[in-house]
Write a protein that holds these residues in place. Structure first.
Motif, PDB file in Angstrom:
ATOM      1  N   LEU A 127     -24.795   2.495 -34.653  1.00 55.62           N
ATOM      2  CA  LEU A 127     -23.573   2.698 -35.421  1.00 55.62           C
ATOM      3  C   LEU A 127     -23.829   2.524 -36.911  1.00 55.62           C
ATOM      4  CD1 LEU A 127     -20.838   0.792 -33.352  1.00 55.62           C
ATOM      5  CD2 LEU A 127     -21.274   3.259 -33.412  1.00 55.62           C
ATOM      6  N   GLU A 129     -22.358   1.578 -40.810  1.00 58.04           N
ATOM      7  CA  GLU A 129     -21.584   0.417 -41.276  1.00 58.04           C
ATOM      8  C   GLU A 129     -20.114   0.814 -41.396  1.00 58.04           C
ATOM      9  OE1 GLU A 129     -22.563  -2.551 -41.621  1.00 58.04           O
ATOM     10  OE2 GLU A 129     -24.745  -2.403 -41.603  1.00 58.04           O
ATOM     11  N   SER A 131     -17.158  -0.615 -41.118  1.00 55.34           N
ATOM     12  CA  SER A 131     -16.212  -1.373 -41.935  1.00 55.34           C
ATOM     13  C   SER A 131     -16.374  -1.042 -43.412  1.00 55.34           C
ATOM     14  CB  SER A 131     -16.409  -2.873 -41.706  1.00 55.34           C
ATOM     15  OG  SER A 131     -15.515  -3.619 -42.516  1.00 55.34           O
ATOM     16  N   LEU A 156     -18.931   1.711 -28.059  1.00 53.63           N
ATOM     17  CA  LEU A 156     -18.974   0.710 -29.121  1.00 53.63           C
ATOM     18  C   LEU A 156     -18.289   1.225 -30.388  1.00 53.63           C
ATOM     19  CD1 LEU A 156     -22.648  -0.573 -28.698  1.00 53.63           C
ATOM     20  CD2 LEU A 156     -20.546  -1.754 -28.018  1.00 53.63           C
ATOM     21  N   GLY A 157     -18.509   2.516 -30.693  1.00 54.96           N
ATOM     22  CA  GLY A 157     -17.883   3.095 -31.872  1.00 54.96           C
ATOM     23  C   GLY A 157     -16.380   3.120 -31.787  1.00 54.96           C
ATOM     24  N   ASP A 159     -14.526   1.111 -29.965  1.00 54.77           N
ATOM     25  CA  ASP A 159     -14.072  -0.278 -30.076  1.00 54.77           C
ATOM     26  C   ASP A 159     -14.022  -0.728 -31.532  1.00 54.77           C
ATOM     27  OD1 ASP A 159     -13.398  -1.354 -27.585  1.00 54.77           O
ATOM     28  OD2 ASP A 159     -15.491  -1.621 -27.011  1.00 54.77           O
ATOM     29  N   TYR A 160     -15.107  -0.481 -32.250  1.00 55.69           N
ATOM     30  CA  TYR A 160     -15.216  -0.943 -33.637  1.00 55.69           C
ATOM     31  C   TYR A 160     -14.206  -0.211 -34.519  1.00 55.69           C
ATOM     32  CZ  TYR A 160     -17.791  -2.788 -37.711  1.00 55.69           C
ATOM     33  OH  TYR A 160     -18.167  -3.452 -38.853  1.00 55.69           O
ATOM     34  N   SER A 163     -10.693  -1.483 -34.130  1.00 55.77           N
ATOM     35  CA  SER A 163     -10.433  -2.741 -34.825  1.00 55.77           C
ATOM     36  C   SER A 163     -10.160  -2.530 -36.304  1.00 55.77           C
ATOM     37  CB  SER A 163     -11.624  -3.697 -34.647  1.00 55.77           C
ATOM     38  OG  SER A 163     -12.748  -3.276 -35.413  1.00 55.77           O
ATOM     39  N   LEU A 164     -10.622  -1.392 -36.827  1.00 59.41           N
ATOM     40  CA  LEU A 164     -10.418  -1.058 -38.240  1.00 59.41           C
ATOM     41  C   LEU A 164      -9.205  -0.154 -38.452  1.00 59.41           C
ATOM     42  CD1 LEU A 164     -14.147  -0.220 -39.090  1.00 59.41           C
ATOM     43  CD2 LEU A 164     -12.912  -2.318 -39.692  1.00 59.41           C
ATOM     44  N   THR A 216     -11.668   1.685 -23.754  1.00 59.80           N
ATOM     45  CA  THR A 216     -11.654   0.926 -25.005  1.00 59.80           C
ATOM     46  C   THR A 216     -10.267   0.729 -25.590  1.00 59.80           C
ATOM     47  OG1 THR A 216     -11.907   2.906 -26.376  1.00 59.80           O
ATOM     48  CG2 THR A 216     -13.934   1.842 -25.578  1.00 59.80           C
TER      49      THR A 216
END
Length: 416
Positions: A127, A129, A131, A156-157, A159-160, A163-164, A216
């Motif tokens: 992934l 960065e 954030s 994973l992408g 999920d991340y 969160s953003l 997710t």
């Protein structure tokens, strides 16, 4: 200060005046102040949002650059453009995102909101960065131009990104099923002896990605959906509450694999042009709301590249300047003006969780004027884009943008 007179809101025959100050809509039907532009009876709508365009900068400026691409977008009525990150180098670091936004702002054309790569180098493995990219101004995350083969990385992408508060946008094709296909797999490809890309490549990947999205709880956006089967999968996923959206491109509504009988690579796109049955299903999806928004996938190449044979030529059509006239001329009756405008404005904003565009007092002054009646021929030699060729050269269209204002400043004004 800017005043635009003699304009009409959709569905109204009453001439009105709009005044803009400090980048915002000051009011309707006030006394004219500042620069005064005669709208000549055109229809005023919010400036369009392009969810998917290739502006080729950095590194591929022979095809397009920010100046030419954003000028083309403004000429097409677009006030904001989301550019794809499959450039050279890939847009996968915050400094590049900021540099692109800053450079575009200095041009005074359409506004740029770059998409950033989901993975480093768009290699599909590690992934980026996310954030820091979001903080820099990235509009979404996508490895467009490549398919996300690693399901765990996509998980994973999602999920991340979730969160953003960000959306992940995917080019949904199974690479192993697509293989070397250069057009839709079916009777036409068989007759022409060309390797085909089956509809199942799109459907299989979307089916997988729907399950990952459901796992997710993230926000997944399917780019340039092209088949009836894939549309069925999206419709079913939405019915069970999966947070998935999709876009359709005008070329998948207007053209079919029959065009490839010409052996002209101008018709080579990814995903490929499908059948008339698929095109009909996509239009129905727009009408019933399964399809969330319209995007052009504006993908300019040099003329020399598109003059190669179908096996070697790159995929892509560039037509952001005529997207609305194409849709209004061909589907205005079926969709209606308000629905068509929504698909290019508030519906795109909804996909991205952005504030809805508005023409209310106090809203950002991003709008375009549309001449819905005058018929004009498509003249690609006059395009702002560097790709001055199109499948629709010479076609008589109506619905041409005549003025685009972005942030209260004129970004495009038709000269004649």
């Amino acid at each position: 200060m800017l005043t635009v007179t003699n304009i009409r809101r959709p569905g109204s025959d009453t001439p009105e005046t709009l005044t803009v100050e400090n980048g915002l809509i000051k009011g309707w039907n006030l006394a004219a102040e500042g620069e005064v532009i005669d709208g000549q009876g055109a229809t005023l709508v919010p400036a369009f949002i392009e969810a998917h365009a290739h502006l080729r900068e950095p590194g591929q400026e022979q095809k397009e650059d920010l100046a030419s691409g954003l000028a083309a977008a403004a000429a097409g009525g677009y006030g904001t453009v989301i550019s794809m990150p499959n450039t050279s180098p890939v847009v996968d670091d915050p400094a590049t995102v900021r540099a692109l936004i800053d450079k575009a702002a200095r041009l005074g054309l359409a506004r740029l909101r770059p998409a950033a790569a989901l993975t480093r180098g768009q290699d599909g493995e590690q992934l980026a960065e996310l954030s820091l990219l979001a903080e820099a101004g990235a509009a979404m995350f996508t490895d467009d131009g490549r398919t996300n083969e690693n399901a765990r990385t996509l998980r994973l992408g999602l999920d991340y990104a979730h969160s953003l508060g960000q959306v992940v946008s995917v080019h949904a094709e199974d690479a192993s099923l697509r293989a070397g296909g250069v057009m839709n797999e079916g009777p036409v490809s068989e007759a022409l002896g060309l390797p085909g890309n089956p509809a199942a490549a799109e459907a299989a990947r979307i089916a997988r990605d729907i399950e990952i999205c459901a796992l997710t709880g993230g926000r997944l956006h399917i780019q340039h959906l092209s088949t009836a089967r894939a549309l069925e999968l999206v419709r079913s996923a939405k019915a069970r509450g999966v947070n998935i959206t999709c876009e359709v491109c005008p070329h998948h509504l207007l053209l079919t694999d029959e065009a490839l009988r010409s052996f002209d690579a101008i018709y080579k796109v990814a995903p490929p042009l499908r059948t008339q049955s698929d095109a009909n299903a996509l239009l129905a999806g727009l009408q019933d709301g399964t399809v969330d928004c319209l995007a052009t996938d504006h993908a300019p190449h040099t003329r020399a590249e598109k003059e190669l044979d179908l096996l070697q030529a790159p995929s892509g059509i560039a037509y952001i300047e005529i997207a609305f006239p194409l849709m209004w001329t061909n589907f205005g009756e079926q969709l209606g003006l308000q629905k068509l405008v929504d698909l290019l404005t508030v519906d795109v904003a909804r996909v991205l969780a952005w504030p809805a565009p508005s023409l209310e007092v106090g809203a950002p002054a991003d709008f375009t004027l549309l001449d819905l009646e005058t018929v004009r021929p498509v003249q690609p030699e006059t395009f702002k884009s560097k790709a001055k060729f199109t499948p629709w050269a010479g076609h008589e269209l109506k619905g041409w943008p005549t003025l685009t204002v972005v942030g209260g400043a004129v970004a495009y004004r038709r000269e004649s």
